[in-house]
Design a protein around this motif. Sequence first.
Motif, PDB file in Angstrom:
ATOM      1  N   GLY A  85      49.292 -12.902   6.278  1.00 25.90           N
ATOM      2  CA  GLY A  85      49.683 -14.293   5.728  1.00 25.90           C
ATOM      3  C   GLY A  85      49.140 -14.444   4.351  1.00 25.90           C
ATOM      4  N   ASN A  86      48.840 -15.477   4.028  1.00 28.02           N
ATOM      5  CA  ASN A  86      48.349 -16.043   2.680  1.00 28.02           C
ATOM      6  C   ASN A  86      47.194 -16.988   3.105  1.00 28.02           C
ATOM      7  OD1 ASN A  86      50.534 -15.112   1.195  1.00 28.02           O
ATOM      8  ND2 ASN A  86      51.952 -16.495   2.443  1.00 28.02           N
ATOM      9  N   LEU A  87      46.385 -16.824   1.937  1.00 30.39           N
ATOM     10  CA  LEU A  87      45.212 -17.742   1.948  1.00 30.39           C
ATOM     11  C   LEU A  87      45.477 -18.889   0.659  1.00 30.39           C
ATOM     12  CD1 LEU A  87      42.175 -15.363   1.757  1.00 30.39           C
ATOM     13  CD2 LEU A  87      43.166 -16.599   3.610  1.00 30.39           C
ATOM     14  N   LYS A  88      45.365 -20.099   1.000  1.00 30.76           N
ATOM     15  CA  LYS A  88      45.363 -21.053  -0.084  1.00 30.76           C
ATOM     16  C   LYS A  88      43.594 -21.628  -0.110  1.00 30.76           C
ATOM     17  CE  LYS A  88      47.005 -25.743  -0.928  1.00 30.76           C
ATOM     18  NZ  LYS A  88      47.457 -27.060  -0.364  1.00 30.76           N
ATOM     19  N   LEU A  89      43.420 -21.215  -1.247  1.00 34.69           N
ATOM     20  CA  LEU A  89      41.996 -21.594  -2.029  1.00 34.69           C
ATOM     21  C   LEU A  89      41.922 -22.534  -2.609  1.00 34.69           C
ATOM     22  CD1 LEU A  89      41.890 -17.871  -2.754  1.00 34.69           C
ATOM     23  CD2 LEU A  89      39.919 -18.682  -1.362  1.00 34.69           C
ATOM     24  N   THR A  90      41.214 -23.684  -2.237  1.00 33.10           N
ATOM     25  CA  THR A  90      41.092 -25.157  -3.061  1.00 33.10           C
ATOM     26  C   THR A  90      39.945 -25.080  -3.736  1.00 33.10           C
ATOM     27  OG1 THR A  90      42.785 -25.639  -1.251  1.00 33.10           O
ATOM     28  CG2 THR A  90      41.734 -27.440  -2.520  1.00 33.10           C
ATOM     29  N   ALA A  91      40.031 -25.774  -4.697  1.00 34.05           N
ATOM     30  CA  ALA A  91      38.512 -26.152  -5.668  1.00 34.05           C
ATOM     31  C   ALA A  91      38.269 -27.658  -5.235  1.00 34.05           C
ATOM     32  CB  ALA A  91      38.856 -25.808  -7.173  1.00 34.05           C
ATOM     33  N   VAL A  92      37.055 -28.070  -5.859  1.00 25.76           N
ATOM     34  CA  VAL A  92      36.517 -29.377  -5.473  1.00 25.76           C
ATOM     35  C   VAL A  92      37.481 -30.396  -5.943  1.00 25.76           C
ATOM     36  CG1 VAL A  92      34.750 -30.820  -6.542  1.00 25.76           C
ATOM     37  CG2 VAL A  92      34.135 -28.497  -5.855  1.00 25.76           C
ATOM     38  N   ASN A  93      38.223 -29.959  -7.189  1.00 28.40           N
ATOM     39  CA  ASN A  93      39.128 -31.088  -8.009  1.00 28.40           C
ATOM     40  C   ASN A  93      40.613 -30.803  -7.234  1.00 28.40           C
ATOM     41  OD1 ASN A  93      40.241 -28.569  -8.985  1.00 28.40           O
ATOM     42  ND2 ASN A  93      40.002 -29.235 -11.202  1.00 28.40           N
ATOM     43  N   ASP A  94      40.909 -30.389  -6.011  1.00 20.57           N
ATOM     44  CA  ASP A  94      42.055 -30.140  -5.256  1.00 20.57           C
ATOM     45  C   ASP A  94      43.149 -29.113  -6.028  1.00 20.57           C
ATOM     46  OD1 ASP A  94      41.630 -31.634  -3.230  1.00 20.57           O
ATOM     47  OD2 ASP A  94      42.276 -33.424  -4.013  1.00 20.57           O
ATOM     48  N   TYR A  95      42.523 -28.440  -7.286  1.00 22.71           N
ATOM     49  CA  TYR A  95      43.240 -27.402  -7.800  1.00 22.71           C
ATOM     50  C   TYR A  95      43.233 -26.189  -6.639  1.00 22.71           C
ATOM     51  CZ  TYR A  95      44.638 -23.093 -10.377  1.00 22.71           C
ATOM     52  OH  TYR A  95      45.343 -22.141 -11.094  1.00 22.71           O
ATOM     53  N   ILE A 156      39.045 -22.904   2.244  1.00 23.27           N
ATOM     54  CA  ILE A 156      40.297 -21.844   2.451  1.00 23.27           C
ATOM     55  C   ILE A 156      41.249 -22.178   3.553  1.00 23.27           C
ATOM     56  CG2 ILE A 156      40.579 -19.395   2.801  1.00 23.27           C
ATOM     57  CD1 ILE A 156      37.989 -18.503   1.702  1.00 23.27           C
ATOM     58  N   GLU A 157      42.360 -22.126   3.313  1.00 23.75           N
ATOM     59  CA  GLU A 157      43.397 -22.413   4.437  1.00 23.75           C
ATOM     60  C   GLU A 157      44.068 -21.132   4.826  1.00 23.75           C
ATOM     61  OE1 GLU A 157      45.743 -26.079   4.521  1.00 23.75           O
ATOM     62  OE2 GLU A 157      44.639 -26.492   2.379  1.00 23.75           O
ATOM     63  N   ILE A 158      44.356 -20.556   5.796  1.00 30.87           N
ATOM     64  CA  ILE A 158      44.991 -19.388   6.457  1.00 30.87           C
ATOM     65  C   ILE A 158      46.489 -19.818   6.680  1.00 30.87           C
ATOM     66  CG2 ILE A 158      45.047 -17.683   8.005  1.00 30.87           C
ATOM     67  CD1 ILE A 158      41.696 -18.165   8.067  1.00 30.87           C
ATOM     68  N   LEU A 159      47.135 -19.289   6.141  1.00 33.84           N
ATOM     69  CA  LEU A 159      48.781 -19.753   6.259  1.00 33.84           C
ATOM     70  C   LEU A 159      49.480 -18.727   6.849  1.00 33.84           C
ATOM     71  CD1 LEU A 159      49.313 -21.594   2.699  1.00 33.84           C
ATOM     72  CD2 LEU A 159      48.494 -22.650   4.692  1.00 33.84           C
ATOM     73  N   ASN A 160      50.341 -18.759   7.308  1.00 33.33           N
ATOM     74  CA  ASN A 160      51.329 -17.926   8.158  1.00 33.33           C
ATOM     75  C   ASN A 160      52.685 -17.877   7.385  1.00 33.33           C
ATOM     76  OD1 ASN A 160      49.263 -16.585   9.587  1.00 33.33           O
ATOM     77  ND2 ASN A 160      49.781 -18.374  11.264  1.00 33.33           N
TER      78      ASN A 160
END
Length: 160
Positions: A85-95, A156-160
């Motif tokens: 799958g994919n990881l969506k990594l998100t920062a404090v400022n939503d980047y 970190i969101e784990i996306l399929n």
Amino acid sequence: MRYLKSSLAILAVFLASMMPALAQSPVLTIIGAPGHTAPVELDRAALEALPSGSFTTTTTWTKGPQEFKGVYLADLLAEYGVSEGNLKLTAVNDYSVTVPVSELHPNEALLAYSRNGETMSVRDKGPLWVVYPYDSDEALRNEVVYARSIWQVVKIEILN
């Protein structure tokens, strides 16, 4: 003057009482981990309890060699049974950035929680910063890898 001194004393006691709670508050939330219906929240102690890695490298955002310590993303994913799958990594400022799990190799992408032996504040690219050992391989010095070197990571969101 007496009022100011007593107010400062009360403030000091309050702040001291808050330190344990702040130290134990989550620094990373993982969403979508297999077998977990609710988000997984990890405080710094939980991250430090995982297998750690470290390296020294230069970056385009800092001066001189820097020593980073943290958890390799590949090891973190293995801990939670993520292999695709994919990881969506998100920062404090939503980047956010998306990274294919297949492109996370052992001993490369480090979710660093300290730099030069110090905890990183949000002002200093913390609490977590994805860094690579850029000096170890020319293939790690390109725009794709630099774009994945997200700082102030909190989710970190784990996306399929």
